[in-house]
Design a protein around this motif. Structure first.
Motif, mmCIF file in Angstrom:
data_model
loop_
_atom_site.group_PDB
_atom_site.id
_atom_site.type_symbol
_atom_site.label_atom_id
_atom_site.label_comp_id
_atom_site.label_asym_id
_atom_site.label_seq_id
_atom_site.Cartn_x
_atom_site.Cartn_y
_atom_site.Cartn_z
ATOM 1 N N ILE A 1 -4.637 -5.813 -10.558
ATOM 2 C CA ILE A 1 -4.291 -5.981 -9.149
ATOM 3 C C ILE A 1 -2.993 -5.233 -8.891
ATOM 4 O O ILE A 1 -2.036 -5.346 -9.673
ATOM 5 C CB ILE A 1 -4.130 -7.471 -8.789
ATOM 6 N N LYS A 2 -2.952 -4.475 -7.805
ATOM 7 C CA LYS A 2 -1.766 -3.740 -7.405
ATOM 8 C C LYS A 2 -1.317 -4.265 -6.050
ATOM 9 O O LYS A 2 -2.115 -4.332 -5.106
ATOM 10 C CB LYS A 2 -2.080 -2.238 -7.327
ATOM 11 N N SER A 3 -0.041 -4.630 -5.932
ATOM 12 C CA SER A 3 0.502 -5.122 -4.669
ATOM 13 C C SER A 3 1.340 -4.031 -4.023
ATOM 14 O O SER A 3 2.167 -3.386 -4.690
ATOM 15 C CB SER A 3 1.377 -6.362 -4.905
ATOM 16 N N ILE A 4 1.110 -3.821 -2.722
ATOM 17 C CA ILE A 4 1.888 -2.816 -1.981
ATOM 18 C C ILE A 4 2.430 -3.442 -0.706
ATOM 19 O O ILE A 4 1.866 -4.395 -0.159
ATOM 20 C CB ILE A 4 1.039 -1.572 -1.648
ATOM 21 N N ASN A 5 3.549 -2.900 -0.247
ATOM 22 C CA ASN A 5 4.184 -3.366 0.975
ATOM 23 C C ASN A 5 3.723 -2.526 2.164
ATOM 24 O O ASN A 5 3.232 -1.403 1.989
ATOM 25 C CB ASN A 5 5.707 -3.276 0.845
ATOM 26 N N PRO A 6 3.875 -3.063 3.376
ATOM 27 C CA PRO A 6 3.503 -2.269 4.558
ATOM 28 C C PRO A 6 4.288 -0.964 4.633
ATOM 29 O O PRO A 6 5.482 -0.921 4.298
ATOM 30 C CB PRO A 6 3.850 -3.198 5.728
ATOM 31 N N SER A 7 3.623 0.070 5.062
ATOM 32 C CA SER A 7 4.304 1.336 5.308
ATOM 33 C C SER A 7 5.117 1.264 6.593
ATOM 34 O O SER A 7 6.218 1.796 6.680
ATOM 35 C CB SER A 7 3.276 2.468 5.383
ATOM 36 N N TYR A 8 4.570 0.552 7.595
ATOM 37 C CA TYR A 8 5.263 0.287 8.856
ATOM 38 C C TYR A 8 4.449 -0.730 9.637
ATOM 39 O O TYR A 8 3.347 -1.111 9.235
ATOM 40 C CB TYR A 8 5.471 1.579 9.669
ATOM 41 N N TYR A 9 5.027 -1.171 10.765
ATOM 42 C CA TYR A 9 4.356 -2.143 11.628
ATOM 43 C C TYR A 9 4.134 -1.558 13.012
ATOM 44 O O TYR A 9 5.030 -0.875 13.553
ATOM 45 C CB TYR A 9 5.195 -3.417 11.768
ATOM 46 N N LEU A 10 2.971 -1.803 13.570
ATOM 47 C CA LEU A 10 2.690 -1.500 14.971
ATOM 48 C C LEU A 10 2.575 -2.835 15.685
ATOM 49 O O LEU A 10 1.564 -3.532 15.582
ATOM 50 C CB LEU A 10 1.396 -0.695 15.103
ATOM 51 N N ASP A 11 3.651 -3.226 16.397
ATOM 52 C CA ASP A 11 3.775 -4.580 16.936
ATOM 53 C C ASP A 11 3.561 -5.584 15.796
ATOM 54 O O ASP A 11 4.318 -5.561 14.824
ATOM 55 C CB ASP A 11 2.790 -4.812 18.085
ATOM 56 N N SER A 12 2.527 -6.399 15.887
ATOM 57 C CA SER A 12 2.306 -7.423 14.857
ATOM 58 C C SER A 12 1.313 -6.996 13.788
ATOM 59 O O SER A 12 0.877 -7.814 12.978
ATOM 60 C CB SER A 12 1.807 -8.713 15.514
ATOM 61 N N VAL A 13 0.954 -5.720 13.797
ATOM 62 C CA VAL A 13 -0.024 -5.220 12.828
ATOM 63 C C VAL A 13 0.694 -4.459 11.721
ATOM 64 O O VAL A 13 1.443 -3.511 11.989
ATOM 65 C CB VAL A 13 -1.069 -4.321 13.507
ATOM 66 N N ALA A 14 0.467 -4.884 10.487
ATOM 67 C CA ALA A 14 1.024 -4.182 9.336
ATOM 68 C C ALA A 14 0.077 -3.058 8.919
ATOM 69 O O ALA A 14 -1.141 -3.254 8.843
ATOM 70 C CB ALA A 14 1.227 -5.146 8.183
ATOM 71 N N VAL A 15 0.649 -1.888 8.669
ATOM 72 C CA VAL A 15 -0.142 -0.723 8.266
ATOM 73 C C VAL A 15 0.216 -0.375 6.823
ATOM 74 O O VAL A 15 1.382 -0.159 6.490
ATOM 75 C CB VAL A 15 0.132 0.486 9.184
ATOM 76 N N TYR A 16 -0.802 -0.318 5.962
ATOM 77 C CA TYR A 16 -0.623 -0.012 4.552
ATOM 78 C C TYR A 16 -1.288 1.341 4.254
ATOM 79 O O TYR A 16 -2.391 1.613 4.736
ATOM 80 C CB TYR A 16 -1.251 -1.088 3.668
ATOM 81 N N ILE A 17 -0.633 2.154 3.448
ATOM 82 C CA ILE A 17 -1.174 3.457 3.056
ATOM 83 C C ILE A 17 -1.289 3.493 1.537
ATOM 84 O O ILE A 17 -0.316 3.233 0.819
ATOM 85 C CB ILE A 17 -0.268 4.612 3.533
ATOM 86 N N TRP A 18 -2.491 3.820 1.064
ATOM 87 C CA TRP A 18 -2.708 3.921 -0.382
ATOM 88 C C TRP A 18 -3.408 5.234 -0.697
ATOM 89 O O TRP A 18 -4.461 5.543 -0.130
ATOM 90 C CB TRP A 18 -3.547 2.750 -0.886
ATOM 91 N N SER A 19 -2.817 6.020 -1.605
ATOM 92 C CA SER A 19 -3.441 7.270 -2.026
ATOM 93 C C SER A 19 -4.562 6.968 -3.014
ATOM 94 O O SER A 19 -4.332 6.355 -4.070
ATOM 95 C CB SER A 19 -2.409 8.187 -2.677
#
Length: 631
Positions: A400-418
């Motif tokens: 299992i790999k845990s990642i943090n949000p790349s940024y937030y759009l209002d209350s939505v967290a956006v995650y980017i994974w290569s």
């Protein structure tokens, strides 16, 4: 020393040959339509078409067929082709300098050529034909008429398509041959400009998102007023067109230069074109944008897998590496073959991206969703749990790999994974989980086979331009009794064919009449074909798309249109072949698919034109219609 007769003769021959070559090379090219009069173009070299760069130029003929077509330079015909697609009726002429000129979409050839072609069509019993006459069998002086303009083949309106090719059959830009018949003092026109983040650590205006950049226009120059905020590796993309005097057509821009802080970063010049690399246009423009919106931008960088020779880049294939705190003055020049220039200027400043943005997503989110975006997994999650649970868990087979949000759009967290770092099987956030439709990494220059429950897919070594992250899907639309076999991502182009074997679950197919069809979101179908074997249907394609199986049992229709002409139509699989006989003897039928029109072309030799006339039309599903009448 006294020369013997052999040396004198050889010396005179060399001098004569040098004089002849000089005379040949000084023989100028002349314009093939209305020489010495003002002409207008509807297409120029290097325009971005859906599957190819436009070669040569398209010369307007006033919206009508029958304009005299003149030899651009003395020479002889080396190739004649008659086709219902592509260049239609086309002539290829070799010139003393080794170049070949091409004249396409002709209505008719010169009388002697026309007679020769018809004789061969009757001899070979085919309308579509390709012929290679003997040298000087059909020779012409400069400006002699070789045929008349038309609208045959893949033409969408009457015009002459004209090319000049070198001895290697590379297409050269005809506008560099000094044709005074064409006038142009109008610089290229900008239609859109975009900046794209190129990896998960890069942002444009704080987002990992392709960003449309607004600009102002003054005359033919353009300025981005606000400083653009960016960080990391980015790519520039430009959409525009060129115009010529007296014409409203939007032509292509062949020359684009990018200067960064007064240093050349990228230059493209689509001036010499190789047909063998035409399909690489799919990685010249952003294929994902073309598929989703239809717009064809120029990438101002060179993507992996792009083997075109149009580019000159400083480093990193034209992409920019924006560093925090540094300022980049960008100047983009657009030039046409006549030297008319327009310019776009902007400033990009390297700034670390903000983590929270006062903007919302542009789609409806059901707590947790993901999408595959090129090489990345982009995940959206409602940020409604405590701060300790803002991490997103990516589940792999054994870790299992845990990642943090790349940024937030209002209350939505956006995650980017290569996806280059690994392909997860599921995701978990705030106790909300989701399985990921299986993703397969497919790399170029490697044979790869994938077996799914309803289909088997085979990639050859040359199927791909670049690595793709491949997914399949299967659905039965009950109300239509349709099986949909999906190949994704549709936003990734294929370089060459892949082989697909479908295993249909429905059992209502008549194998003799059922074939694969590509289908789009609007419900249109296009015939792909395929062959059945042991209940499975195998076909090949060069496009990732949605496919289905349809049965075509309807007969093609034949409707008399007067004067030995007929309208032939097939509403699903399309016309595959046609053939006519009079009293058992083969008769040439000319065919224009754009008009669904077919008509008799009698031979030049006297024949009996009375008796039983039989026209047979067969569609791609094998349905056959015969029309019989007495002449």
């Amino acid at each position: 020393m006294k020369l013997n007769n052999y040396k004198i003769t050889f010396t005179l021959f060399i001098l004569s040959l040098a004089f002849t070559l000089k005379a040949q090379n000084s023989d100028p090219y002349t314009f093939p339509i209305r020489p010495n009069k003002t002409n207008f173009l509807s297409g120029t070299m290097g325009e971005l078409r859906s599957s190819h760069f436009h070669a040569g130029i398209d010369i307007k003929t006033g919206g009508k067929i029958g304009e005299a077509v003149h030899a651009t330079k003395r020479g002889y015909i080396t190739r004649i082709k008659v086709s219902t697609a592509g260049y239609g009726n086309a002539l290829y002429m070799l010139h003393p300098d080794g170049n070949t000129s091409v004249y396409a979409h002709l209505h008719e050839f010169d009388e002697e050529i026309q007679k020769y072609v018809k004789e061969e069509q009757y001899k070979q019993q085919t309308f579509e034909i390709e012929l290679f006459p003997e040298p000087y069998q059909f020779s012409y002086k400069t400006q002699e008429v070789i045929g008349v303009s038309g609208n045959t083949g893949g033409s969408m309106g009457p015009h002459l398509h004209f090319e000049i090719r070198d001895s290697q059959q590379r297409v050269l830009n005809p506008l560099h041959y000094g044709f005074k018949e064409i006038r142009d003092n109008i610089p290229p026109i900008l239609q859109g400009f975009v900046i794209r983040p190129m990896n998960e650590d890069s942002k444009v205006e704080n987002e990992f998102k392709r960003q449309n950049i607004p600009y102002n226009r003054t005359g033919f120059n353009y300025t981005v007023e606000d400083t653009i905020s960016a960080i990391g590796k980015i790519g520039l993309e430009l959409w525009g067109h060129d115009k010529l005097n007296g014409s409203a057509n939007k032509n292509g821009i062949s020359i684009i230069e990018v200067n960064v802080n007064n240093e050349l970063q990228y230059r493209q010049n689509i001036d010499v074109m190789s047909f063998g690399l035409q399909r690489h246009i799919l990685v010249h423009y952003p294929y994902d944008v073309k598929v989703t919106s239809g717009a064809r931008y120029h990438k101002l960088y060179v993507d992996d897998g792009n083997s075109l020779k149009y580019y000159d880049t400083k480093n990193e294939n034209g992409t920019l590496n924006i560093k925090n705190g540094e300022v980049y003055n960008i100047s983009i020049k657009m030039l046409d073959p006549y030297g008319n220039t327009s310019k776009l200027e902007m400033v990009i400043k390297g700034e670390q991206a903000r983590s929270r943005l006062d903007k919302s997503i542009d789609f409806e989110l059901d707590e947790l969703e993901y999408m595959v975006d090129d090489d990345y997994l982009k995940i959206y999650a409602q940020s409604n749990c405590n701060d300790d649970a803002e991490e997103l868990n990516l589940n792999f087979d054994k870790k299992i790999k845990s990642i943090n949000p790349s940024y937030y759009l209002d209350s939505v967290a956006v995650y980017i994974w290569s996806l280059k770092k690994g392909i997860p099987t599921s995701i978990l956030n705030c106790e909300k989980g989701m399985s990921i439709n299986p993703i397969k990494q497919i790399v170029p220059y490697s044979e790869t086979s994938i077996s799914e429950s309803n289909m088997d897919i085979s990639f050859s070594k040359y199927s791909l331009f670049d690595t793709i992250y491949f997914q399949t899907d299967y659905e039965i639309i009950t109300k239509d009794s349709l099986e949909i076999f999906s190949l994704n991502p549709r936003t990734s182009p294929l370089k060459s064919y892949i082989e697909i074997e479908l295993s249909p679950q429905l059992n209502h197919y008549d194998e003799e009449k059922s074939h694969v069809y590509k289908t789009d979101d609007t419900g249109n179908f296009s015939f792909e074909g395929g062959e059945w074997n042991n209940g499975k249907l195998k076909f090949s394609t060069r496009e990732l798309a949605n496919y289905t199986i349809l049965s075509d049992t309807a007969l093609p229709t034949i409707k008399p249109n007067g004067n030995l002409s007929y309208i032939i139509i097939d509403n699903l699989s399309g016309i595959a072949s046609y053939e006519a006989h009079l009293n058992g003897e083969w008769i040439l039928m000319k065919y224009e698919p754009k008009d669904d029109l077919i008509w008799v072309e009698w031979p030049d030799t006297p024949i009996e034109k009375n008796g039983e006339f039989v026209l047979k039309v067969i569609d791609n599903a094998g349905n056959e219609t015969e029309y019989i009448t007495k002449l």
